[in-house]
Design an enzyme around this catalytic site. Sequence first.
Site, mmCIF file in Angstrom:
data_model
loop_
_atom_site.group_PDB
_atom_site.id
_atom_site.type_symbol
_atom_site.label_atom_id
_atom_site.label_comp_id
_atom_site.label_asym_id
_atom_site.label_seq_id
_atom_site.Cartn_x
_atom_site.Cartn_y
_atom_site.Cartn_z
ATOM 1 N N GLN A 196 -5.342 -20.405 22.114
ATOM 2 C CA GLN A 196 -6.010 -19.374 22.912
ATOM 3 C C GLN A 196 -5.040 -18.717 23.896
ATOM 4 O O GLN A 196 -5.315 -17.652 24.429
ATOM 5 C CB GLN A 196 -7.207 -20.015 23.635
ATOM 6 C CG GLN A 196 -8.046 -19.098 24.493
ATOM 7 C CD GLN A 196 -8.709 -17.957 23.713
ATOM 8 O OE1 GLN A 196 -8.917 -18.056 22.501
ATOM 9 N NE2 GLN A 196 -9.002 -16.862 24.381
ATOM 10 N N LYS A 197 -3.877 -19.329 24.122
ATOM 11 C CA LYS A 197 -2.901 -18.695 25.017
ATOM 12 C C LYS A 197 -2.534 -17.307 24.499
ATOM 13 O O LYS A 197 -2.314 -16.388 25.260
ATOM 14 C CB LYS A 197 -1.648 -19.545 25.150
ATOM 15 C CG LYS A 197 -0.754 -18.972 26.214
ATOM 16 C CD LYS A 197 0.592 -19.609 26.205
ATOM 17 C CE LYS A 197 1.607 -18.600 26.584
ATOM 18 N NZ LYS A 197 2.217 -17.911 25.491
ATOM 19 N N LEU A 236 1.869 -23.638 28.739
ATOM 20 C CA LEU A 236 2.993 -24.055 27.901
ATOM 21 C C LEU A 236 3.328 -22.959 26.906
ATOM 22 O O LEU A 236 2.437 -22.314 26.340
ATOM 23 C CB LEU A 236 2.660 -25.344 27.148
ATOM 24 C CG LEU A 236 2.423 -26.599 27.984
ATOM 25 C CD1 LEU A 236 2.477 -27.844 27.097
ATOM 26 C CD2 LEU A 236 3.430 -26.736 29.105
ATOM 27 N N HIS A 267 5.769 -27.770 21.407
ATOM 28 C CA HIS A 267 5.536 -28.421 22.685
ATOM 29 C C HIS A 267 4.131 -29.019 22.656
ATOM 30 O O HIS A 267 3.424 -28.927 21.637
ATOM 31 C CB HIS A 267 5.711 -27.426 23.852
ATOM 32 C CG HIS A 267 4.957 -26.141 23.656
ATOM 33 N ND1 HIS A 267 3.593 -26.087 23.609
ATOM 34 C CD2 HIS A 267 5.386 -24.867 23.461
ATOM 35 C CE1 HIS A 267 3.205 -24.845 23.421
ATOM 36 N NE2 HIS A 267 4.278 -24.075 23.312
ATOM 37 N N GLU A 268 3.738 -29.589 23.790
ATOM 38 C CA GLU A 268 2.443 -30.267 23.881
ATOM 39 C C GLU A 268 1.279 -29.358 23.449
ATOM 40 O O GLU A 268 0.299 -29.824 22.876
ATOM 41 C CB GLU A 268 2.284 -30.722 25.332
ATOM 42 C CG GLU A 268 1.280 -31.814 25.568
ATOM 43 C CD GLU A 268 1.407 -33.018 24.645
ATOM 44 O OE1 GLU A 268 2.531 -33.516 24.432
ATOM 45 O OE2 GLU A 268 0.352 -33.450 24.128
ATOM 46 N N MET A 328 5.763 -21.100 15.041
ATOM 47 C CA MET A 328 7.153 -20.678 14.860
ATOM 48 C C MET A 328 8.091 -21.804 15.310
ATOM 49 O O MET A 328 9.267 -21.569 15.588
ATOM 50 C CB MET A 328 7.430 -19.392 15.651
ATOM 51 C CG MET A 328 6.565 -18.225 15.160
ATOM 52 S SD MET A 328 7.258 -16.606 15.479
ATOM 53 C CE MET A 328 7.361 -16.613 17.250
ATOM 54 N N HIS A 350 1.304 -27.019 21.109
ATOM 55 C CA HIS A 350 1.224 -27.030 19.640
ATOM 56 C C HIS A 350 0.621 -28.354 19.156
ATOM 57 O O HIS A 350 -0.181 -28.379 18.222
ATOM 58 C CB HIS A 350 2.620 -26.908 19.020
ATOM 59 C CG HIS A 350 3.287 -25.588 19.220
ATOM 60 N ND1 HIS A 350 4.378 -25.429 20.044
ATOM 61 C CD2 HIS A 350 3.026 -24.362 18.705
ATOM 62 C CE1 HIS A 350 4.765 -24.171 20.010
ATOM 63 N NE2 HIS A 350 3.965 -23.488 19.222
HETATM 64 O O1 PAF Z 1 1.727 -17.751 17.453
HETATM 65 C C1 PAF Z 1 2.741 -17.860 16.741
HETATM 66 O O2 PAF Z 1 3.528 -18.799 16.863
HETATM 67 C C2 PAF Z 1 3.007 -16.800 15.688
HETATM 68 O O3 PAF Z 1 2.649 -15.530 16.133
HETATM 69 C C3 PAF Z 1 2.355 -17.114 14.330
HETATM 70 C C4 PAF Z 1 0.838 -17.113 14.420
HETATM 71 C C5 PAF Z 1 2.835 -18.470 13.838
HETATM 72 C C6 PAF Z 1 2.753 -16.057 13.299
HETATM 73 O O4 PAF Z 1 4.128 -16.007 13.121
#
Ligand code: PAF
Length: 290
Positions: free
Chosen positions: A159-160, A195, A45-46, A41, A48
């Site tokens: 996994q968070k 994070l 951050h680190e 979404m 992702h």
């Molecule tokens: O984890 C997220 O950022 C959201 O729940 C996802 C998987 C992108 C779905 O909108």
Amino acid sequence: MPEIITTIAELRARVGQARVAARQDGSSDAPVGRVVLVPTMGALHEGHLRLVSSARDLGGFVVVSIFVNPLQFGPGEDLDRYPRTLDADVAALEGFADVVFAPTAAEMYPYGASETRVTAGESGTLFEGASRPGHFDGVLTVVSKLFHIVQPDVAVFGQKDAQQVHVIGRMVDDLNLPVSIVAVDTVREEDGLALSSRNRYLGTDDRLAAVTLSRALRAAAEDAAGGVAAALKAAQARIDADPAVKLDYLAIVDPETFRETPPDHHGPALMLIAARVGTTRLIDNQRLAV
Ligand code: PAF
């Protein structure tokens, strides 16, 4: 810079092109034409970036979706204030992603909130699902739309959000979706705080209190050899000692079923925690050997 694509038609064409090019090129070690999706979404951050770098390591064509999905937010939740930082996100993905798919809500839901939904069933009514009714139906609906749009061979999640990984895995199995799910370990600040895009809501005092969640999990892991009750007691003591942390739930589940473990359980387990610190709701989890 990764290419930014905002429409479903263009994205499908681009992924198709990448598959054909990979087949013709044949130079990559990855299975020919593999497409890897990292749904996000944004407000990257680190953590992702760790997901995207794991996607890169899998080889193939990497698509990162950035879409703040209205369907997974309940009334009164933070949909409107959820951070939207597309330019910075795209810059951060340089060298990691081939394409950023950043559709508008109208592109994803042209008729408004979709009538047809994927429901998570009972797993989606527990823990996060109990606190945020309908949340996982919103997640599964958008994730299945993304799977249909991108048609990835592999999709990578953090996994968070352990329960999210679980319900997505069940959806893939229950509906025989042709995609493999990869879960990547949580990335933490030096003091242990997991994070999260929502950490940027935390003021100075709340940031100090937020670390109590990971400390509670660590205390549980240290006492886990004493069994389920000992692990819960250790975590609960940490929470009770910090009045700034308002506990939502603390539980130990079987990672396979996501149902609470019986008190005499021995073996792999997962501790889940959710709490409010100031106005910010945080979640975290930790594998335990009880
Ligand atoms: O984890 C997220 O950022 C959201 O729940 C996802 C998987 C992108 C779905 O909108």
